[in-house]
Design a protein around this motif. Structure first.
Motif, short mmCIF file in Angstrom:
data_model
loop_
_atom_site.label_atom_id
_atom_site.label_comp_id
_atom_site.label_asym_id
_atom_site.label_seq_id
_atom_site.Cartn_x
_atom_site.Cartn_y
_atom_site.Cartn_z
N UNK A 47 0.83 -1.22 0.00
CA UNK A 47 0.00 0.00 0.00
C UNK A 47 0.86 1.26 0.00
N UNK A 48 2.02 1.22 0.69
CA UNK A 48 2.91 2.39 0.71
C UNK A 48 3.59 2.59 -0.64
N UNK A 49 3.97 1.48 -1.27
CA UNK A 49 4.60 1.55 -2.60
C UNK A 49 3.60 2.09 -3.61
N UNK A 50 2.37 1.60 -3.56
CA UNK A 50 1.32 2.04 -4.47
C UNK A 50 1.03 3.53 -4.26
N UNK A 51 0.95 3.95 -3.01
CA UNK A 51 0.69 5.37 -2.71
C UNK A 51 1.81 6.25 -3.25
N UNK A 52 3.07 5.87 -2.99
CA UNK A 52 4.19 6.67 -3.48
C UNK A 52 4.21 6.71 -5.01
N UNK A 53 3.92 5.58 -5.64
CA UNK A 53 3.87 5.52 -7.10
C UNK A 53 2.85 6.50 -7.65
N UNK A 54 1.66 6.52 -7.05
CA UNK A 54 0.60 7.42 -7.51
C UNK A 54 0.97 8.87 -7.25
N UNK A 55 1.48 9.17 -6.06
CA UNK A 55 1.83 10.55 -5.71
C UNK A 55 2.90 11.12 -6.65
N UNK A 56 3.81 10.27 -7.10
CA UNK A 56 4.92 10.72 -7.94
C UNK A 56 4.65 10.54 -9.44
N UNK A 57 3.47 10.07 -9.80
CA UNK A 57 3.12 9.91 -11.21
C UNK A 57 3.98 8.88 -11.93
N UNK A 58 4.22 7.78 -11.29
CA UNK A 58 5.08 6.73 -11.84
C UNK A 58 4.26 5.51 -12.25
N UNK A 59 4.91 4.64 -13.02
CA UNK A 59 4.39 3.32 -13.32
C UNK A 59 5.06 2.35 -12.36
N UNK A 60 4.29 1.52 -11.70
CA UNK A 60 4.84 0.52 -10.79
C UNK A 60 5.19 -0.74 -11.58
N UNK A 61 6.46 -1.13 -11.50
CA UNK A 61 6.94 -2.35 -12.14
C UNK A 61 7.19 -3.38 -11.05
N UNK A 62 6.64 -4.56 -11.23
CA UNK A 62 6.77 -5.61 -10.23
C UNK A 62 6.63 -6.97 -10.88
N UNK A 63 7.01 -7.99 -10.16
CA UNK A 63 6.73 -9.37 -10.56
C UNK A 63 5.71 -9.99 -9.60
N UNK A 64 5.27 -9.22 -8.62
CA UNK A 64 4.34 -9.66 -7.60
C UNK A 64 2.91 -9.58 -8.13
N UNK A 65 2.35 -10.72 -8.49
CA UNK A 65 1.00 -10.74 -9.06
C UNK A 65 -0.07 -10.35 -8.04
N UNK A 66 0.20 -10.51 -6.76
CA UNK A 66 -0.79 -10.17 -5.74
C UNK A 66 -1.09 -8.68 -5.69
N UNK A 67 -0.16 -7.87 -6.13
CA UNK A 67 -0.35 -6.42 -6.08
C UNK A 67 -1.47 -5.97 -7.03
N UNK A 68 -1.80 -6.82 -7.99
CA UNK A 68 -2.91 -6.52 -8.90
C UNK A 68 -4.24 -6.44 -8.16
N UNK A 69 -4.31 -7.07 -6.98
CA UNK A 69 -5.54 -7.07 -6.20
C UNK A 69 -5.81 -5.71 -5.55
N UNK A 70 -4.80 -4.86 -5.48
CA UNK A 70 -4.98 -3.53 -4.89
C UNK A 70 -5.64 -2.61 -5.92
N UNK A 71 -6.81 -2.17 -5.59
CA UNK A 71 -7.58 -1.31 -6.48
C UNK A 71 -6.80 -0.05 -6.87
N UNK A 72 -6.06 0.51 -5.94
CA UNK A 72 -5.32 1.76 -6.19
C UNK A 72 -4.18 1.58 -7.19
N UNK A 73 -3.76 0.34 -7.45
CA UNK A 73 -2.65 0.09 -8.38
C UNK A 73 -3.10 0.05 -9.83
N UNK A 74 -4.37 -0.11 -10.05
CA UNK A 74 -4.87 -0.24 -11.42
C UNK A 74 -4.59 1.01 -12.24
#
Length: 169
Positions: A47-74
């Motif tokens: 959730x902290x990584x997703x928040x920082x990604x959104x605040x900074x206008x970045x694309x989140x790159x990961x291999x963690x498929x579970x992060x797709x479940x976070x609505x804010x990451x979409x």
């Protein structure tokens, strides 16, 4: 298009990335290619990584498929399927049409800061043979690391040029 070590003047802004810790090597290559790439803190909650990604206008790159479940990451998430660096680069190329070599080596590969031309006062930190070669010398104003076109540069640039030419083998 004109690029300097102090400022980028680009016709279109480059995508900005956040890599999770599993992609630290990819983050270094993205930085080497000139992309503004943050690296998530080790053991940071999703959730902290997703928040920082959104605040900074970045694309989140990961291999963690579970992060797709976070609505804010979409909408700002790219889940890479491969662990091998060349395959990851191919996936990014398919998603973003990357320019791997056009902006290369204007960012510190360690901390992502834009590099500056090495000042005369710092020249003593460079080996004599490099200093006398006349090649460009760059310095990270944040960590102080000095960059020149040595074997590490040649190896990384060779890979970036391969990727630029579509060779991800």
């Amino acid at each position: 298009m004109r690029i300097s070590s102090e400022n980028f003047f680009l016709s279109e802004p480059l995508p900005r990335f956040m890599c999770d810790v599993m992609l630290a090597r990819l983050a270094r290559y993205l930085r080497a290619a000139g992309y503004d790439t943050a690296l998530a803190a080790d053991a940071a909650p999703d959730r902290d990584i997703i928040r920082q990604t959104a605040e900074e206008g970045r694309w989140l790159l990961t291999m963690d498929r579970k992060i797709q479940d976070h609505k804010a990451a979409r909408g700002r998430l790219v889940v890479l399927a491969h662990a091998e660096l060349d395959a990851q680069a191919r996936e990014l190329q398919d998603h973003f049409a990357m320019d791997w070599a056009g902006h290369a080596f204007f960012r510190c590969i360690l901390d992502n800061t834009l590099l500056e031309v090495l000042k005369e006062v710092d020249i003593g930190r460079v080996p004599d043979d490099v200093r006398l070669s006349g090649q460009p010398l760059m310095r990270c104003p944040s960590c102080g690391r000095v960059y020149w076109h040595g074997s590490h540069y040649r190896r990384m640039m060779g890979r970036l040029l391969r990727w630029q030419g579509g060779d991800f083998a």
